[in-house]
Design a protein around this motif. Sequence first.
Motif, PDB file in Angstrom:
ATOM      1  N   LEU A   1      47.382  44.859  30.135  1.00 34.33           N
ATOM      2  CA  LEU A   1      46.120  45.440  30.589  1.00 34.33           C
ATOM      3  C   LEU A   1      45.821  46.661  29.730  1.00 34.33           C
ATOM      4  CD1 LEU A   1      46.841  43.698  33.124  1.00 34.33           C
ATOM      5  CD2 LEU A   1      45.730  45.461  34.491  1.00 34.33           C
ATOM      6  N   SER A   2      44.616  46.714  29.206  1.00 37.14           N
ATOM      7  CA  SER A   2      44.230  47.850  28.362  1.00 37.14           C
ATOM      8  C   SER A   2      42.820  48.300  28.723  1.00 37.14           C
ATOM      9  CB  SER A   2      44.299  47.466  26.883  1.00 37.14           C
ATOM     10  OG  SER A   2      43.426  46.381  26.602  1.00 37.14           O
ATOM     11  N   GLN A   3      42.443  49.492  28.203  1.00 34.96           N
ATOM     12  CA  GLN A   3      41.110  50.007  28.441  1.00 34.96           C
ATOM     13  C   GLN A   3      40.088  49.196  27.640  1.00 34.96           C
ATOM     14  OE1 GLN A   3      40.511  52.271  30.696  1.00 34.96           O
ATOM     15  NE2 GLN A   3      42.707  52.584  31.114  1.00 34.96           N
ATOM     16  N   GLY A   4      38.879  49.130  28.159  1.00 39.02           N
ATOM     17  CA  GLY A   4      37.818  48.401  27.473  1.00 39.02           C
ATOM     18  C   GLY A   4      36.979  47.619  28.448  1.00 39.02           C
ATOM     19  N   MET A   5      36.009  46.923  27.919  1.00 44.15           N
ATOM     20  CA  MET A   5      35.152  46.092  28.755  1.00 44.15           C
ATOM     21  C   MET A   5      35.969  44.977  29.402  1.00 44.15           C
ATOM     22  SD  MET A   5      32.057  47.233  28.667  1.00 44.15           S
ATOM     23  CE  MET A   5      31.092  45.806  29.179  1.00 44.15           C
ATOM     24  N   PRO A   6      35.715  44.655  30.688  1.00 42.16           N
ATOM     25  CA  PRO A   6      36.475  43.592  31.360  1.00 42.16           C
ATOM     26  C   PRO A   6      36.377  42.272  30.590  1.00 42.16           C
ATOM     27  CG  PRO A   6      35.178  44.829  32.947  1.00 42.16           C
ATOM     28  CD  PRO A   6      34.740  45.301  31.586  1.00 42.16           C
ATOM     29  N   ALA A   7      37.538  41.728  30.275  1.00 42.10           N
ATOM     30  CA  ALA A   7      37.591  40.452  29.554  1.00 42.10           C
ATOM     31  C   ALA A   7      38.992  39.888  29.711  1.00 42.10           C
ATOM     32  CB  ALA A   7      37.248  40.637  28.080  1.00 42.10           C
ATOM     33  N   LEU A   8      39.125  38.576  29.506  1.00 44.68           N
ATOM     34  CA  LEU A   8      40.435  37.922  29.575  1.00 44.68           C
ATOM     35  C   LEU A   8      40.559  37.017  28.355  1.00 44.68           C
ATOM     36  CD1 LEU A   8      42.118  36.374  32.725  1.00 44.68           C
ATOM     37  CD2 LEU A   8      42.424  35.397  30.461  1.00 44.68           C
TER      38      LEU A   8
ATOM     39  N   SER B   1      43.103  34.834  47.459  1.00 42.10           N
ATOM     40  CA  SER B   1      44.409  35.111  48.080  1.00 42.10           C
ATOM     41  C   SER B   1      44.529  36.579  48.473  1.00 42.10           C
ATOM     42  CB  SER B   1      45.536  34.734  47.105  1.00 42.10           C
ATOM     43  OG  SER B   1      45.501  33.361  46.784  1.00 42.10           O
ATOM     44  N   ASP B   2      43.402  37.295  48.510  1.00 44.45           N
ATOM     45  CA  ASP B   2      43.338  38.705  48.929  1.00 44.45           C
ATOM     46  C   ASP B   2      44.016  39.652  47.945  1.00 44.45           C
ATOM     47  OD1 ASP B   2      41.960  37.964  51.251  1.00 44.45           O
ATOM     48  OD2 ASP B   2      43.827  37.632  52.348  1.00 44.45           O
ATOM     49  N   PHE B   3      43.985  39.298  46.663  1.00 46.38           N
ATOM     50  CA  PHE B   3      44.462  40.210  45.624  1.00 46.38           C
ATOM     51  C   PHE B   3      43.258  40.710  44.812  1.00 46.38           C
ATOM     52  CE2 PHE B   3      48.233  37.441  46.263  1.00 46.38           C
ATOM     53  CZ  PHE B   3      49.159  38.425  46.582  1.00 46.38           C
ATOM     54  N   ASP B   4      43.486  41.778  44.070  1.00 47.51           N
ATOM     55  CA  ASP B   4      42.431  42.317  43.209  1.00 47.51           C
ATOM     56  C   ASP B   4      42.587  41.753  41.802  1.00 47.51           C
ATOM     57  OD1 ASP B   4      41.406  43.939  45.244  1.00 47.51           O
ATOM     58  OD2 ASP B   4      42.848  45.545  44.789  1.00 47.51           O
ATOM     59  N   PHE B   5      41.461  41.332  41.252  1.00 46.14           N
ATOM     60  CA  PHE B   5      41.488  40.916  39.847  1.00 46.14           C
ATOM     61  C   PHE B   5      41.121  42.140  39.003  1.00 46.14           C
ATOM     62  CE2 PHE B   5      40.086  39.019  35.898  1.00 46.14           C
ATOM     63  CZ  PHE B   5      41.041  38.040  35.704  1.00 46.14           C
ATOM     64  N   PRO B   6      41.994  42.567  38.066  1.00 45.05           N
ATOM     65  CA  PRO B   6      41.765  43.826  37.340  1.00 45.05           C
ATOM     66  C   PRO B   6      40.447  43.819  36.571  1.00 45.05           C
ATOM     67  CG  PRO B   6      43.979  42.986  36.957  1.00 45.05           C
ATOM     68  CD  PRO B   6      43.227  41.899  37.650  1.00 45.05           C
ATOM     69  N   SER B   7      39.719  44.911  36.706  1.00 44.28           N
ATOM     70  CA  SER B   7      38.456  45.064  35.955  1.00 44.28           C
ATOM     71  C   SER B   7      38.739  45.806  34.654  1.00 44.28           C
ATOM     72  CB  SER B   7      37.433  45.830  36.807  1.00 44.28           C
ATOM     73  OG  SER B   7      37.119  45.123  37.969  1.00 44.28           O
ATOM     74  N   ARG B   8      39.630  45.261  33.887  1.00 45.21           N
ATOM     75  CA  ARG B   8      40.021  45.846  32.606  1.00 45.21           C
ATOM     76  C   ARG B   8      40.165  44.722  31.590  1.00 45.21           C
ATOM     77  NH1 ARG B   8      45.249  49.275  34.236  1.00 45.21           N
ATOM     78  NH2 ARG B   8      45.221  49.789  32.002  1.00 45.21           N
ATOM     79  N   ARG B   9      40.506  45.102  30.395  1.00 43.87           N
ATOM     80  CA  ARG B   9      40.691  44.097  29.338  1.00 43.87           C
ATOM     81  C   ARG B   9      42.096  43.488  29.468  1.00 43.87           C
ATOM     82  NH1 ARG B   9      38.251  42.564  24.813  1.00 43.87           N
ATOM     83  NH2 ARG B   9      39.517  41.611  23.158  1.00 43.87           N
ATOM     84  N   LEU B  10      42.130  42.159  29.640  1.00 44.75           N
ATOM     85  CA  LEU B  10      43.392  41.433  29.824  1.00 44.75           C
ATOM     86  C   LEU B  10      43.680  40.586  28.579  1.00 44.75           C
ATOM     87  CD1 LEU B  10      43.261  40.136  33.505  1.00 44.75           C
ATOM     88  CD2 LEU B  10      45.166  41.341  32.477  1.00 44.75           C
ATOM     89  N   THR B  11      44.874  40.765  28.033  1.00 45.52           N
ATOM     90  CA  THR B  11      45.323  39.914  26.926  1.00 45.52           C
ATOM     91  C   THR B  11      46.584  39.185  27.364  1.00 45.52           C
ATOM     92  OG1 THR B  11      44.439  41.481  25.305  1.00 45.52           O
ATOM     93  CG2 THR B  11      46.005  39.824  24.508  1.00 45.52           C
ATOM     94  N   ILE B  12      46.553  37.869  27.271  1.00 45.28           N
ATOM     95  CA  ILE B  12      47.689  37.043  27.688  1.00 45.28           C
ATOM     96  C   ILE B  12      48.207  36.292  26.464  1.00 45.28           C
ATOM     97  CG2 ILE B  12      48.448  35.136  29.157  1.00 45.28           C
ATOM     98  CD1 ILE B  12      46.234  35.930  31.110  1.00 45.28           C
TER      99      ILE B  12
END
Length: 502
Positions: A25-32, A56-67
């Motif tokens: 997870l990094s700073q930036g516009m939300p993206a996956l 499932s009642d979890f939060d999806f991060p509003s950050r830049r996701l790299t997998i």
Amino acid sequence: MSFAQVLTRSVVGLHAPSVTVEVHLSQGMPALTIVGLAEAAVRESKDRVRSALINSDFDFPSRRLTINLAPADLPKDGSRLDLPIAIGILAASGQIDECVLDKFEFVGELALNGELRPISGALSVALAIKNTSEKRTLVVPKANAQEAARVSGVTVLGVDSLQALCRHLDVIGGISQNQADLIAPTTLDNHHVEATYQLDLSDVKGQHHARRALEIAAAGGHSLLFKGPPGSGKTLMASRLPGVLPPLTDNEALEVASIYSVAGVSCDYGVRPFRQVHHTVSGVALVGGGSRPKPGEISLAHKGVIFLDELPEFDKKVLEVLRQPIESKEIIVSRASGQVAFPADFQLIAAMNPCPCGYHGDGTNRCHCKADQVRRYQDKISGPLLDRIDLHIHVPALPLDDLQNAPQGESSAGVRLRVAKARQIALSRQGKANSELTPSEIDQLIKLGDSEQNLIKTAQARLNLSARSYHRILKVARTIADLAGVNEIGMAHVAEALSYRG
């Protein structure tokens, strides 16, 4: 914590190489973004995972996701990576404890509501974990739990939803003290159960010559061709061959089940496969293939029987692909992305009519096929393929009176006892079935007297037998001697083996 690693496995052929899902997870516009040679089904997982986490009642991060799916040069396909990707996102965003994840390997497809759906290849994944030095717990969808639990020495957790799994991980990590949330490992009674077959050889009346050939084929693992008019019992006998074969060992049963697991086909565990293939089958469907290679019919018949009815009706090019796997007992599928080897230790049983109408040579004058029609029909099967079939059996049509008055045939159980005894003799002597002997092993293990050698030399000169045919006759004679319980191959054994060359 903005970085997490989750262990999972891909499936390539029957193997399940290890894959590490790295989530950052990094700073930036939300993206996956998913990298690491992911194919379409894996790239689409980001949409499934997003909905599954939210529902499932979890939060999806509003950050830049790299997998990243490592190793990056290994192709990844299928939806089995949904679950490890979701677990990685939860760990990287601090919603579950990352410290407990190195004790587990995760595979599973996520539904949009967070439920886990079954995947293919769960048994191959469990076998791969068993062969590693670090024994981790395998987490699979509940529908795959019993399949994976057949592998002894591997702890399997069958989970029905992402939410239930995360509660289990919270208890292990000490975040939650509610022991009721712990998921019990799936256990399975792996004691060997005798396979049962609905079809019995006692249904076959008369046809003593063909029944004898079927018993020899079962005892030595030989290929067999039935040739005769319609309704003479060719298919009836072929379908009963699995019932006279010895039971699968535990390792063989696992090997067969793993092939079916990778193919996504259900099977009866511990039962020898019987695959009856229609003559319209393609070469790829028969031997396996596709852009992501899957097992074909000859691999689905591994340790069992593949039956080709109406053999001349098959496309000639399709039949020719059988020549190599009949002898090598495996098939190697080559694609641009690499090679995949599938086991193909099958017994080939085929059946054919003597002519297009089916009644040539039966003595009833019902056949009106011309000589060139009969020749063209029989020439559809190449000489090299016929040469690789050990037993060629003529199955005549029985008169109705003989069929009605014939006594009940011997049951499969009685024949199976003799077959198992003969197989055990061969295994004790050479560690394999007689049909698998190499030319050097034949020279070493099969000794003939002068009379037997002269008989084969005479037959070889009159019948123009090839060197391959010569070796196959010797292997069939060895099986006949094993069924008789004798060490030395005599004249009667050689003569009987020669009678089956057609």
